[in-house]
Design a protein around this motif. Sequence first.
Motif, mmCIF file in Angstrom:
data_model
loop_
_atom_site.group_PDB
_atom_site.id
_atom_site.type_symbol
_atom_site.label_atom_id
_atom_site.label_comp_id
_atom_site.label_asym_id
_atom_site.label_seq_id
_atom_site.Cartn_x
_atom_site.Cartn_y
_atom_site.Cartn_z
ATOM 1 N N VAL A 187 51.271 41.252 35.683
ATOM 2 C CA VAL A 187 50.999 41.359 37.121
ATOM 3 C C VAL A 187 49.519 41.080 37.357
ATOM 4 C CG1 VAL A 187 50.936 42.929 39.115
ATOM 5 C CG2 VAL A 187 52.830 43.069 37.509
ATOM 6 N N LEU A 188 49.242 40.312 38.407
ATOM 7 C CA LEU A 188 47.870 40.079 38.862
ATOM 8 C C LEU A 188 47.699 40.756 40.216
ATOM 9 C CD1 LEU A 188 45.084 38.580 38.782
ATOM 10 C CD2 LEU A 188 46.252 36.617 39.830
ATOM 11 N N ILE A 189 46.718 41.658 40.297
ATOM 12 C CA ILE A 189 46.393 42.295 41.582
ATOM 13 C C ILE A 189 45.055 41.724 42.036
ATOM 14 C CG2 ILE A 189 45.829 44.460 42.770
ATOM 15 C CD1 ILE A 189 47.395 45.941 40.540
ATOM 16 N N ILE A 190 45.024 41.190 43.254
ATOM 17 C CA ILE A 190 43.769 40.673 43.817
ATOM 18 C C ILE A 190 43.296 41.672 44.868
ATOM 19 C CG2 ILE A 190 42.676 38.794 45.083
ATOM 20 C CD1 ILE A 190 43.713 37.596 42.612
ATOM 21 N N VAL A 232 46.242 42.511 35.334
ATOM 22 C CA VAL A 232 44.877 42.052 35.605
ATOM 23 C C VAL A 232 44.570 42.389 37.060
ATOM 24 C CG1 VAL A 232 43.335 40.056 35.731
ATOM 25 C CG2 VAL A 232 45.079 40.168 33.939
ATOM 26 N N GLN A 233 43.445 43.062 37.282
ATOM 27 C CA GLN A 233 43.017 43.315 38.659
ATOM 28 C C GLN A 233 41.675 42.629 38.875
ATOM 29 O OE1 GLN A 233 43.108 47.299 40.199
ATOM 30 N NE2 GLN A 233 42.068 46.705 42.084
ATOM 31 N N VAL A 234 41.604 41.833 39.958
ATOM 32 C CA VAL A 234 40.371 41.119 40.285
ATOM 33 C C VAL A 234 39.840 41.660 41.610
ATOM 34 C CG1 VAL A 234 39.295 38.873 40.602
ATOM 35 C CG2 VAL A 234 41.304 39.076 39.131
ATOM 36 N N GLU A 235 38.746 42.380 41.537
ATOM 37 C CA GLU A 235 38.146 43.007 42.723
ATOM 38 C C GLU A 235 36.723 42.497 42.869
ATOM 39 O OE1 GLU A 235 38.688 45.334 45.386
ATOM 40 O OE2 GLU A 235 36.551 44.915 45.680
ATOM 41 N N ILE A 236 36.348 42.138 44.098
ATOM 42 C CA ILE A 236 35.041 41.504 44.299
ATOM 43 C C ILE A 236 33.881 42.501 44.274
ATOM 44 C CG2 ILE A 236 34.911 41.631 46.836
ATOM 45 C CD1 ILE A 236 34.070 38.643 46.768
ATOM 46 N N VAL A 243 38.585 42.684 36.351
ATOM 47 C CA VAL A 243 37.646 41.562 36.482
ATOM 48 C C VAL A 243 36.897 41.750 37.795
ATOM 49 C CG1 VAL A 243 37.452 39.037 36.650
ATOM 50 C CG2 VAL A 243 39.306 40.051 35.296
ATOM 51 N N ILE A 244 35.565 41.786 37.735
ATOM 52 C CA ILE A 244 34.794 41.888 38.976
ATOM 53 C C ILE A 244 34.391 40.474 39.388
ATOM 54 C CG2 ILE A 244 32.740 42.877 40.095
ATOM 55 C CD1 ILE A 244 34.909 44.942 39.238
ATOM 56 N N SER A 245 35.104 39.969 40.386
ATOM 57 C CA SER A 245 34.881 38.581 40.808
ATOM 58 C C SER A 245 35.609 38.344 42.132
ATOM 59 C CB SER A 245 35.446 37.640 39.734
ATOM 60 O OG SER A 245 35.407 36.300 40.158
ATOM 61 N N ILE A 305 52.223 38.358 41.566
ATOM 62 C CA ILE A 305 50.846 38.405 42.093
ATOM 63 C C ILE A 305 50.880 39.235 43.376
ATOM 64 C CG2 ILE A 305 48.920 37.074 43.044
ATOM 65 C CD1 ILE A 305 49.728 34.722 41.282
ATOM 66 N N ILE A 306 50.013 40.238 43.429
ATOM 67 C CA ILE A 306 49.940 41.107 44.607
ATOM 68 C C ILE A 306 48.555 40.932 45.224
ATOM 69 C CG2 ILE A 306 49.977 43.493 45.457
ATOM 70 C CD1 ILE A 306 51.737 44.209 43.023
#
Length: 290
Positions: free
Chosen positions: A87-90, A111-115, A143-145, A161-162
């Motif tokens: 799962v990818l969490i944006i 994977v979690q991508v948080e800005i 991932v911080i991006s 993908i969420i």
Amino acid sequence: MSADDDIEIDGWWIENLHDGYRQMLKIDRLLYDSKTDKQRIRVFENATFGRVLTLDDILQTTERDEFMYHEMLAHVPILAHGAVHSVLIIGGGDGGMLREVARHKAIGRIVQVEIDEQVIAFAKEYLPMLSAGAFDDPRVELVISDGAKYVAEADDTFDVIIVDSTDPIGPGAALFSDAFYADCARRLADGGVIVTQNGVPFTQADEVINTMTAFKGLFADYTCYTACIPGYAGGQMAFGWGTNDEELRATPLEVLQRRYRAENLSTRYYTPEVHQAAFALPRYIKDLIP
Ligand code: SAM
């Protein structure tokens, strides 16, 4: 009137998201107020909603109603798919989405991508009930991006993908772009599904129209499903749904019930019946979908 007066009168926080329509929440106790280089973060206590998180003075999540949003964005795609390994969490810096996804023990990679890493840091401290320790789960890669940059650059794919984004203002705007959706479509594994936070159609019809127009060109099956979440004022909230597996949306009730029981989930909003019913759209929302 200064910008700050405009958003706060006599201890009431005023959300300024729509023309001619605002919601007010009493600030019983201000717990956190800080500006990062990305956005203004505030947490306060309110008698009705418990702890409330706002980013740039737009309500993001609250202690008392967050389960409705997080359960419906996490469990609907995962239980419809039935064999999710990745799962990818944006977005989702408060950790509520991660908590719900991590409850599915068969998922091996999240994977979690948080800005904005400060959202995560302060949420762990001031809203610990949201992540409930999920950031320490060994399956999680944080991932911080910028989520849009992440999906554009990497190549690996995900079953689900969420997109747990802010509104399409500031850093969240990139998460509503056609290019972002096309990159997400490319990053879905065969039979994968993407779900998105799409605002409240009564007041934010454009969000649904824009996302669904993009999905129409990308997926064999695309639609919205809805849930009613009190903090997101104005009626039902819409979640976008896009997949090339046209059978996922019609997963039979008995199958959802079996998967739900097998996962041993205890939910407060999600049920397999609510899952199916969420795809039945009122005409004014259906008419927004091209
Ligand atoms: N449930 C909420 C709502 O509907 O308003 C969304 C909450 S969640 C806290 C949104 C998160 O998205 C925030 O933590 C924010 O920092 C993050 N975010 C905004 N733009 C982003 C981007 N371009 N890439 C990754 N994360 C982003």
